[in-house]
Design a protein around this motif. Structure first.
Motif, PDB file in Angstrom:
ATOM      1  N   GLN A 355       0.857  -1.187   0.000  1.00 25.10           N
ATOM      2  CA  GLN A 355       0.000   0.000   0.000  1.00 25.10           C
ATOM      3  C   GLN A 355       0.892   1.236   0.000  1.00 25.10           C
ATOM      4  N   ARG A 373      -1.641 -11.079   2.677  1.00 17.18           N
ATOM      5  CA  ARG A 373      -2.966 -11.645   2.408  1.00 17.18           C
ATOM      6  C   ARG A 373      -2.797 -13.153   2.309  1.00 17.18           C
ATOM      7  N   ASP A 401       6.210 -13.715   9.393  1.00 16.38           N
ATOM      8  CA  ASP A 401       6.831 -12.408   9.250  1.00 16.38           C
ATOM      9  C   ASP A 401       8.171 -12.502   8.510  1.00 16.38           C
ATOM     10  N   ASN A 428       5.685  -5.100   8.802  1.00 18.94           N
ATOM     11  CA  ASN A 428       5.181  -5.197  10.165  1.00 18.94           C
ATOM     12  C   ASN A 428       6.012  -6.193  10.965  1.00 18.94           C
ATOM     13  N   ASP A 490       3.784   1.964  15.142  1.00 21.74           N
ATOM     14  CA  ASP A 490       2.491   1.731  14.481  1.00 21.74           C
ATOM     15  C   ASP A 490       1.335   2.004  15.450  1.00 21.74           C
ATOM     16  N   GLU A 550      -9.199   8.382   3.820  1.00 22.22           N
ATOM     17  CA  GLU A 550     -10.118   7.904   2.778  1.00 22.22           C
ATOM     18  C   GLU A 550     -10.717   9.033   1.953  1.00 22.22           C
ATOM     19  N   TYR A 569      -6.910   4.587   1.585  1.00 20.23           N
ATOM     20  CA  TYR A 569      -7.588   4.234   0.339  1.00 20.23           C
ATOM     21  C   TYR A 569      -7.652   5.404  -0.645  1.00 20.23           C
TER      22      TYR A 569
HETATM   23  P1  C2E Z   1      -1.800  -2.094  10.295  1.00 17.28           P
HETATM   24  O1  C2E Z   1      -0.342  -2.401  10.367  1.00 17.28           O
HETATM   25  O2  C2E Z   1      -2.296  -0.957  11.104  1.00 17.28           O
HETATM   26  O3  C2E Z   1      -2.146  -1.908   8.783  1.00 17.28           O
HETATM   27  C1  C2E Z   1      -3.054  -0.991   8.303  1.00 17.28           C
HETATM   28  C2  C2E Z   1      -4.366  -1.615   8.026  1.00 17.28           C
HETATM   29  O4  C2E Z   1      -5.291  -0.614   7.626  1.00 17.28           O
HETATM   30  C3  C2E Z   1      -4.333  -2.609   6.868  1.00 17.28           C
HETATM   31  O5  C2E Z   1      -5.285  -3.612   7.141  1.00 17.28           O
HETATM   32  C4  C2E Z   1      -4.790  -1.761   5.710  1.00 17.28           C
HETATM   33  O6  C2E Z   1      -5.334  -2.528   4.650  1.00 17.28           O
HETATM   34  C5  C2E Z   1      -5.843  -0.919   6.374  1.00 17.28           C
HETATM   35  N1  C2E Z   1      -6.058   0.340   5.653  1.00 17.28           N
HETATM   36  C6  C2E Z   1      -5.205   1.021   4.892  1.00 17.28           C
HETATM   37  N2  C2E Z   1      -5.783   2.153   4.422  1.00 17.28           N
HETATM   38  C7  C2E Z   1      -7.042   2.169   4.914  1.00 17.28           C
HETATM   39  C8  C2E Z   1      -8.139   3.090   4.783  1.00 17.28           C
HETATM   40  O7  C2E Z   1      -8.072   4.103   4.140  1.00 17.28           O
HETATM   41  N3  C2E Z   1      -9.281   2.762   5.437  1.00 17.28           N
HETATM   42  C9  C2E Z   1      -9.396   1.643   6.171  1.00 17.28           C
HETATM   43  N4  C2E Z   1     -10.543   1.398   6.773  1.00 17.28           N
HETATM   44  N5  C2E Z   1      -8.376   0.756   6.325  1.00 17.28           N
HETATM   45  C10 C2E Z   1      -7.207   1.020   5.701  1.00 17.28           C
HETATM   46  P2  C2E Z   1      -4.969  -5.105   6.899  1.00 17.28           P
HETATM   47  O8  C2E Z   1      -4.122  -5.289   5.694  1.00 17.28           O
HETATM   48  O9  C2E Z   1      -6.261  -5.853   6.990  1.00 17.28           O
HETATM   49  O10 C2E Z   1      -4.068  -5.484   8.145  1.00 17.28           O
HETATM   50  C11 C2E Z   1      -4.556  -5.436   9.430  1.00 17.28           C
HETATM   51  C12 C2E Z   1      -3.455  -5.581  10.417  1.00 17.28           C
HETATM   52  O11 C2E Z   1      -2.857  -6.867  10.348  1.00 17.28           O
HETATM   53  C13 C2E Z   1      -2.312  -4.617  10.184  1.00 17.28           C
HETATM   54  O12 C2E Z   1      -2.643  -3.384  10.744  1.00 17.28           O
HETATM   55  C14 C2E Z   1      -1.189  -5.305  10.892  1.00 17.28           C
HETATM   56  O13 C2E Z   1      -1.229  -5.033  12.258  1.00 17.28           O
HETATM   57  C15 C2E Z   1      -1.498  -6.744  10.653  1.00 17.28           C
HETATM   58  N6  C2E Z   1      -0.676  -7.248   9.550  1.00 17.28           N
HETATM   59  C16 C2E Z   1      -0.867  -7.187   8.222  1.00 17.28           C
HETATM   60  N7  C2E Z   1       0.129  -7.791   7.561  1.00 17.28           N
HETATM   61  C17 C2E Z   1       1.004  -8.233   8.506  1.00 17.28           C
HETATM   62  C18 C2E Z   1       2.259  -8.938   8.473  1.00 17.28           C
HETATM   63  O14 C2E Z   1       2.825  -9.282   7.431  1.00 17.28           O
HETATM   64  N8  C2E Z   1       2.832  -9.213   9.669  1.00 17.28           N
HETATM   65  C19 C2E Z   1       2.273  -8.837  10.858  1.00 17.28           C
HETATM   66  N9  C2E Z   1       2.895  -9.141  12.001  1.00 17.28           N
HETATM   67  N10 C2E Z   1       1.123  -8.184  10.916  1.00 17.28           N
HETATM   68  C20 C2E Z   1       0.489  -7.879   9.760  1.00 17.28           C
END
Ligand code: C2E
Ligand code: CA
Ligand code: CA
Length: 589
Positions: A355, A373, A401, A428, A490, A550, A569
Motif C-alpha cells: 500500500q 494476504r 513475518d 510489520n 504503528d 479515505e 484508500y
Molecule cells: P496495520 O499495520 O495498522 O495496517 C493498516 C491496516 O489498515 C491494513 O489492514 C490496511 O489494509 C488498512 N487500511 C489502509 N488504508 C485504509 C483506509 O483508508 N481505510 C481503512 N478502513 N483501512 C485502511 P490489513 O491489511 O487488513 O491489516 C490489518 C493488520 O494486520 C495490520 O494493521 C497489521 O497489524 C497486521 N498485519 C498485516 N500484515 C502483517 C504482516 O505481514 N505481519 C504482521 N505481524 N502483521 C500484519
C-alpha cells in the motif's frame, strides 16, 4: 505427599469411610485413574478380599494394618490401615513402603473429618470449601494483624495447621483453594458421580493484574488474590462447588447450575470490587460455560469459560459472558487455521500486498507498507485480522513475518536491478517477534544477503508492545536502531499511547492510527490534541504518517494540522506487487 500426588498420577492413595462389610459410605481421597465409588464395596479393589474381611472384623479402636494386593495394576502391593470411628471404619490405602506417611495421613483425615459432619452425600468429605474458606480467612488474618499480638500467634498456629492439612490435600498456598491439577481430577469425579445434576464452569480473571503487581507490589497483589478468592467462595460455595486458582490471576469454579448465576456474580463481585481499598479501578472478567458436553476434558471446559471471559475484553458495558456457539465456531476456525498454516506457507499461499505511503501536499509516493494476504485454494481470501491474532498466540507469526520480510527484500532487490523508482518498504514486526533472541541478527543478515541497506526496510512495531514489556522492547529497538533500521511506531493513539513513550523510544516515524483520525473529524478539541501531538513529533524530529485517509476532507484536515505524510484508500489500496508497479508508472505519466 500432596505435591507428589499431583506430579505422579499413578500414586495410589485412598481414604474412605466404610462399614464392617467394606461398603463405601464416603470417599475422602480418591485415586483418579481408578476411583472408588460410594455405595460400592471396597473389597473389589483387592485380589485377596478375605484379608480385608478379617481386618474389618478386628477391634480397630487403635487401628491396625494389613498388606494386600490390588487387582487394578499389576497386583500392586498396598498397605491398608483401618481405624474405627463410631460405627464407621476409616480406611487408608497407600502403596507399601511408605510407612512414614501413616500418622500424617491419619491426622489429615481426622482433622478433615472434624470440619464438617459426615453426611454421606459429600463426595470429598471434609467439606472442601469449608476448609478453603477457613484457610482463606486465616491467610487474610495472617496478613493484616500485627505479629506481636498474642492472639495472632494462636491464629498463626491454627492457620499453619489448617494450611498443612490443605497442602496435603493439594492446595494453592496463597488462596487455600485447590491447585489446578487437583481441581481437574476432582471435578472429573464430581461430574461422573452426579450425572443428573447440571453444572456450570465459571472462569474469573483479574484484568491488568500485572499492573496491580507493578504499581502496588506483590504483597498487595497477593492479598487481592486471597480476598477475591474469599469473595468467590462467599458467592458460590455449595455442597458440590469446587474452586481453583489456576495460573496467576485466573480462578475456575465448578458449580451446580443456578438460574441467576450471571446476575449473582455480577452483583457480588461488583460489590466486592467497588469497596476494595485500592486506588485503582479493578475489573474482574467472568465467563461461564454451561457444561453441555461431559465428555470434554475439564481443561477444555475451563478454556471455554475463559474464552467467554476473554470475549468481553474490550466491552466495558459488562463483566460477565456465557460461552456460546459463535465462540465455539471461532475456536474451530482457529484450530483449522492452525492445522493448515504451515502447509500454506510452504505452498506460497501468503501473498504480500503493498500500500503506497504518500506526501500529502504533492500526492507523491515515498514508501509502501507490506500487508500480507492469505489466498487459500479452498477457503479463499483471508484477511490479516482473522489470522494474525491466531498466529501471534500460537507462535507461527515469526515464521510468517520472516517470509514477508524476505519477499520484501526480494522485491527491493529486483526494483534496484530494474532501476524502478526505489523507496523503502515498511514491514510489520509483530510484538511477539521481539521475544525472539535472534531477531536483530536475522533481520541484519537478511538485508545483507539481498544486497540491501538496513534503512531500505522500515520496521513497523505497534506501540502496545512497549506497554506490555517495556524494558525488553526498548533494548531490542535500540539494537535494531544501532544496526541502521528505521523504526516506525504503528497504531499511535489506538489506546495505549502516552507522551512519555514518545520521548523515551528511539523511533523515527510515528503512524497515527486510523481511529485517531476518525475521532478527530468535527471535534475541535481532538483536532487540537492531534495538532499538539504532530508538533511534539516535529520537535522530536519524528516523521508523522496518518493512516486510513479515505477522503479529500480528511487529507485537507491533515494538511491544516501539519501532518505531511499519509497512507489510505484515498491514495491507493493494498495491492499485489505488479499492480503496485503499474500504479507507480501510471502516476508518473
Ligand atoms: P496495520 O499495520 O495498522 O495496517 C493498516 C491496516 O489498515 C491494513 O489492514 C490496511 O489494509 C488498512 N487500511 C489502509 N488504508 C485504509 C483506509 O483508508 N481505510 C481503512 N478502513 N483501512 C485502511 P490489513 O491489511 O487488513 O491489516 C490489518 C493488520 O494486520 C495490520 O494493521 C497489521 O497489524 C497486521 N498485519 C498485516 N500484515 C502483517 C504482516 O505481514 N505481519 C504482521 N505481524 N502483521 C500484519
Ligand atoms: Ca502497520
Ligand atoms: Ca497501523
Amino acid at each position: 505427599m500432596g505435591r507428589e500426588y499431583t506430579k505422579n498420577r499413578e500414586l495410589i492413595v485412598y481414604i474412605v469411610m466404610c462399614d464392617r462389610n467394606g461398603k463405601v459410605e464416603r470417599v475422602i481421597c480418591n485415586t483418579p485413574l481408578w476411583p472408588v465409588m460410594e455405595g460400592k464395596n471396597i473389597r473389589n479393589l483387592f485380589t485377596d478380599p478375605e484379608g480385608l474381611d478379617s481386618l474389618l472384623q478386628q477391634d480397630l479402636s487403635y487401628g491396625n494394618s494389613v498388606c494386600l494386593s490390588m487387582n487394578i495394576k499389576r497386583n500392586l502391593s498396598v498397605c491398608v490401615t483401618a481405624v474405627s470411628k463410631g460405627n464407621q471404619i476409616l480406611l487408608i490405602i497407600y502403596k507399601t513402603g511408605d510407612n512414614s506417611q501413616i500418622s500424617r495421613l491419619i491426622e489429615m483425615t481426622l482433622s478433615a473429618l472434624n470440619v464438617k459432619k459426615v453426611t454421606g452425600q459429600d463426595v470429598y468429605g471434609a467439606g472442601y470449601y469449608e476448609i478453603q474458606k477457613l484457610n482463606s480467612q486465616l491467610v487474610n488474618y495472617q496478613r493484616t494483624l500485627a505479629k506481636s499480638n498474642a492472639r495472632l500467634q494462636t491464629l498463626l498456629k491454627e492457620t499453619k495447621e489448617a494450611r498443612s492439612t490443605i497442602e496435603v490435600l493439594e492446595c494453592d498456598t496463597l488462596t487455600g483453594l485447590l491447585n489446578e491439577a487437583a481441581f481437574f481430577s476432582r471435578a472429573e469425579v464430581i461430574l461422573h458421580q452426579h450425572r443428573d445434576t447440571r453444572f456450570d464452569l465459571v472462569a474469573a480473571d483479574i484484568e491488568k493484574f500485572k499492573a496491580v503487581n507493578d504499581a502496588f507490589g506483590s504483597e498487595t497483589a497477593d492479598r487481592l488474590l486471597a480476598d477475591l478468592s474469599t469473595a468467590l467462595l462467599n458467592t458460590l460455595s455449595g455442597e458440590l462447588s469446587l474452586f481453583t486458582r489456576a495460573r496467576a490471576d485466573t480462578f475456575f469454579i465448578l458449580v451446580p447450575f443456578k438460574e441467576n448465576l450471571l446476575e449473582l456474580l455480577d452483583k457480588k463481585i461488583g460489590l466486592f470490587l467497588s469497596g476494595y481499598p485500592l486506588t485503582m479501578r479493578l475489573r474482574v472478567r467472568m465467563g461461564i460455560y454451561h457444561i453441555d458436553n461431559r465428555n470434554l476434558p475439564i481443561a477444555r471446559m475451563c478454556d471455554r469459560a475463559l474464552m467467554a471471559a476473554d470475549s468481553i475484553k474490550r466491552d466495558y458495558s459488562r463483566n460477565t459472558n456465557v460461552f456460546d456457539d459463535s465462540m465455539h465456531k471461532k475456536m474451530i476456525l482457529e484450530q483449522k487455521i492452525t492445522n493448515i498454516m504451515e502447509e500454506s506457507l510452504r505452498q506460497g499461499d501468503f501473498i504480500v500486498y503493498l500500500q503506497p505511503k504518500v506526501e500529502v501536499k504533492t500526492g507523491k509516493v515515498n514508501g509502501a507498507e507490506a500487508l500480507v494476504r492469505w489466498v487459500h485454494p479452498e477457503y479463499g481470501l483471508i484477511y490479516p485480522s482473522d489470522f494474525i491474532p491466531v498466529f501471534e498466540s500460537n507462535g507461527f507469526i515469526y515464521s510468517l513475518d520472516q517470509y514477508v520480510w524476505k519477499k520484501c527484500c526480494r522485491m527491493l532487490r529486483s526494483w534496484k536491478r530494474h532501476k524502478i523508482n526505489i523507496f523503502p518498504i515498511s514491514v510489520n514486526v509483530s510484538r511477539t517477534d521481539l521475544y525472539h533472541e535472534d531477531l536483530v541478527q536475522t533481520l541484519s543478515a537478511m538485508v545483507r544477503d539481498y544486497g540491501l541497506k538496513p534503512e531500505d526496510l522500515h520496521l513497523e512495531i505497534t506501540e502496545s508492545a512497549y506497554v506490555k514489556d517495556s524494558e525488553k522492547f526498548l533494548s531490542v529497538i535500540k539494537k535494531l536502531k544501532q544496526k541502521g533500521f528505521i523504526i516506525e511506531m504503528d497504531d499511535f493513539g489506538s489506546g495505549y499511547s502516552s507522551l512519555n513513550t514518545l520521548s523515551e523510544l528511539p523511533i523515527d516515524v510515528m503512524k497515527l492510527d486510523l481511529k485517531f483520525l476518525r475521532q478527530t473529524e468535527n471535534n475541535r478539541r481532538r483536532q487540537k490534541v492531534v495538532e499538539f501531538v504532530i508538533r511534539l513529533a516535529d520537535a522530536l524530529e519524528l516523521q508523522v504518517i496518518a493512516e486510513g485517509v479515505e477522503t479529500r476532507e480528511q487529507a485537507q484536515m491533515l494538511k491544516k494540522l501539519g501532518c505531511r505524510h499519509a497512507q489510505g484508500y484515498l491514495y491507493g489500496r493494498p495491492m499485489p506487487e505488479q499492480e503496485f508497479i503499474d500504479y507507480l508508472s501510471g502516476k508518473e505519466l
